[in-house]
Enzyme design. Structure first.
Site, short mmCIF file in Angstrom:
data_model
loop_
_atom_site.label_atom_id
_atom_site.label_comp_id
_atom_site.label_asym_id
_atom_site.label_seq_id
_atom_site.Cartn_x
_atom_site.Cartn_y
_atom_site.Cartn_z
N CYS A 158 3.65 8.18 1.49
CA CYS A 158 4.48 7.38 2.08
C CYS A 158 4.54 5.81 1.71
O CYS A 158 3.17 5.60 1.17
CB CYS A 158 3.02 7.53 3.49
SG CYS A 158 3.94 6.34 4.53
N CYS A 167 2.31 -2.67 15.82
CA CYS A 167 2.33 -2.67 14.11
C CYS A 167 1.18 -3.16 13.12
O CYS A 167 1.97 -4.52 13.83
CB CYS A 167 3.82 -2.06 13.42
SG CYS A 167 3.58 -1.49 12.28
N CYS A 222 6.87 -7.01 7.36
CA CYS A 222 8.17 -6.80 7.74
C CYS A 222 8.20 -7.55 8.33
O CYS A 222 7.72 -8.45 8.96
CB CYS A 222 7.68 -5.25 8.68
SG CYS A 222 8.64 -4.17 9.40
N CYS A 228 -0.75 5.27 10.10
CA CYS A 228 0.19 4.75 10.23
C CYS A 228 0.64 3.58 11.37
O CYS A 228 -0.22 3.22 12.33
CB CYS A 228 1.46 5.99 11.28
SG CYS A 228 2.29 7.07 10.95
N GLU A 235 1.20 -1.12 0.26
CA GLU A 235 0.01 -0.15 0.04
C GLU A 235 0.91 1.18 -0.19
O GLU A 235 1.91 1.03 0.64
CB GLU A 235 -1.07 0.00 1.33
CG GLU A 235 -2.14 -0.84 1.58
CD GLU A 235 -2.84 -1.19 2.57
OE1 GLU A 235 -3.85 -1.97 1.71
OE2 GLU A 235 -2.57 -1.01 3.55
N1 SAH Z 1 10.41 1.18 9.48
C1 SAH Z 1 10.13 2.03 9.13
C2 SAH Z 1 8.90 2.24 8.88
C3 SAH Z 1 8.00 1.74 9.05
S1 SAH Z 1 6.36 2.54 9.79
C4 SAH Z 1 10.32 2.00 10.49
O1 SAH Z 1 10.26 1.69 12.11
O2 SAH Z 1 10.58 3.16 11.19
C5 SAH Z 1 6.20 4.28 10.01
C6 SAH Z 1 6.69 4.84 11.87
O3 SAH Z 1 4.68 3.91 12.11
C7 SAH Z 1 7.30 3.58 12.66
O4 SAH Z 1 7.62 4.97 13.63
C8 SAH Z 1 6.47 3.24 13.30
O5 SAH Z 1 6.74 2.62 14.47
C9 SAH Z 1 5.15 3.81 13.41
N2 SAH Z 1 3.77 2.92 13.76
C10 SAH Z 1 3.66 1.29 13.67
N3 SAH Z 1 2.55 1.07 14.16
C11 SAH Z 1 2.12 2.15 13.71
C12 SAH Z 1 0.47 2.43 14.95
N4 SAH Z 1 -0.04 1.41 15.17
N5 SAH Z 1 0.10 3.57 15.42
C13 SAH Z 1 1.35 4.59 15.15
N6 SAH Z 1 2.87 4.26 14.40
C14 SAH Z 1 2.68 3.21 14.27
#
Ligand code: SAH
Length: 361
Positions: free
Chosen positions: A109, A123, A116, A348, A96
């Protein structure tokens, strides 16, 4: 037909250097590579037949050995707040991409992996597990597709703000797909490619320390770090990668990266998810302020977005404000991330790239 294409080079896989090598191997001059980049990234033309400054012989040669193949879009969803999510099908994997418009800017984004491997337990993508790294063309294709879509919408008088910022914060861990992410970044910031400023391109990582050290001095774009915890005990609990590379190692690698970078005025963004009663007290804020004392940074507090079957809850708005004010009083720049697109599961951490019914999380 497809079988034949499989062996052909997808020109969306090539950064300028590789494009030049490709044309030289075809027995062509270097300037042809620049022309091809112009067709693809300036004129948004991916049809060899329409590339009028190429001779018929060259077009024929190109068709024999190459294709310009975009990812296949299987779904488009619009949120009430203007956010748009596209789902792409790459072979058998869904991935996505999210477009987030604001008043004077729009952020795209993009995803770097199908699934992952990091298993951060807050997440949705992490719970999905890992399938594979996306190819350069599959990542570049997401950007190309959306820019082209915005252009098509415009022709129908549906005006969307052009993309001003690109963030690698979609599905996957970009630094575990370094081989493909480096040429992707080349194409995004190359003046012959998408031509974005390095300040407007952000790579977000959970903290793959050797990769951060590896890109230091080689890549210069804005870096965002998913820290999410003020100490190793909490971070170990919510992000398994911390057991491999702890906070101290991570901070050292960030300093190393920043010492060789000028993007984003030499500061890193620290992402900090707000989880009720896990990491959101004043004593956590205090610990965080001590931890980040010597790191040139801005702190982005992220209200946690709910995902299916999770025991976490998001901190209350009041608690987030108190946390933020504490850090501001200590002299930090603090922002609170707006929740966008949650009604279409585009916020996110909500990207799963599958139909909900297919996933058991
Ligand atoms: N793998 C990378 C990029 C992925 S996600 C990383 O970890 O940075 C982008 C951001 O969203 C990251 O900071 C991740 O921790 C955050 N994220 C993941 N799950 C989330 C959620 N349920 N609510 C808010 N942010 C979340």
């Amino acid at each position: 037909m497809l079988k034949k294409n499989k062996k052909k080079i997808n020109l969306l896989d090539l950064n300028l250097k590789k494009m030049i090598d490709f044309f030289l191997q075809l027995g062509e001059k270097k300037f042809r590579a620049i022309q091809m980049m112009e067709w693809i990234y300036k004129k948004y033309c991916i049809n060899f037949n329409k590339m009028h400054n190429l001779s018929n012989i060259l077009k024929h040669k190109l068709k024999n050995v190459s294709v310009i193949q975009l990812p296949q879009c299987s779904e488009e969803k619009k949120s009430n707040d203007g956010t748009i999510k596209w789902k792409f099908l790459f072979n058998t994997e869904f991935v996505e991409t999210v477009y987030i418009p604001e008043k004077n800017r729009a952020t795209l984004c993009i995803s770097s992996q199908a699934g992952c491997a990091l298993k951060c337990n807050f997440c949705a993508t992490g719970k999905l597990g890992y399938t594979r790294n996306l190819l350069v063309s599959e990542i570049i294709g997401q950007i190309w597709f959306v820019i082209n879509k915005i252009h098509q919408f415009k022709l129908k008088n549906y005006i969307l703000h052009p993309i001003t910022n690109i963030v690698m914060m979609g599905m996957g861990e970009p630094l575990l797909n370094l081989r493909n992410i480096i040429p992707v970044i080349d194409i995004i910031i190359d003046k012959n490619g998408f031509n974005f400023s390095k300040n407007k391109v952000t790579l977000s990582t959970a903290g793959i320390v050797p990769a951060i050290n590896k890109i230091a001095g080689k890549i210069d774009i804005s870096l965002a770090i998913s820290l999410h915890a003020p100490n190793d005990n909490i971070r170990d609990m919510i992000m398994p990668i911390n057991k491999v590379y702890n906070i101290n190692m991570l901070l050292l690698s960030i300093k190393n990266y920043l010492s060789k970078s000028t993007a984003n005025r030499g500061i890193v963004t620290i992402e900090y998810i707000m989880l009720l009663n896990i990491n959101d007290s004043i004593s956590h804020a205090k610990e965080l302020s001590v931890l980040l004392k010597n790191i040139p940074c801005k702190i982005n507090l992220i209200p946690w977005n709910p995902i299916k079957n999770s025991f976490y809850q998001c901190s209350s708005y009041e608690k987030i404000i108190i946390f933020s004010n504490y850090l501001k009083n200590k002299g930090f720049i603090v922002t609170i991330r707006k929740n966008r697109g949650s009604d279409i599961d585009a916020a996110c951490g909500q990207l799963i790239g599958k139909n909900i019914s297919q996933v058991n999380i």
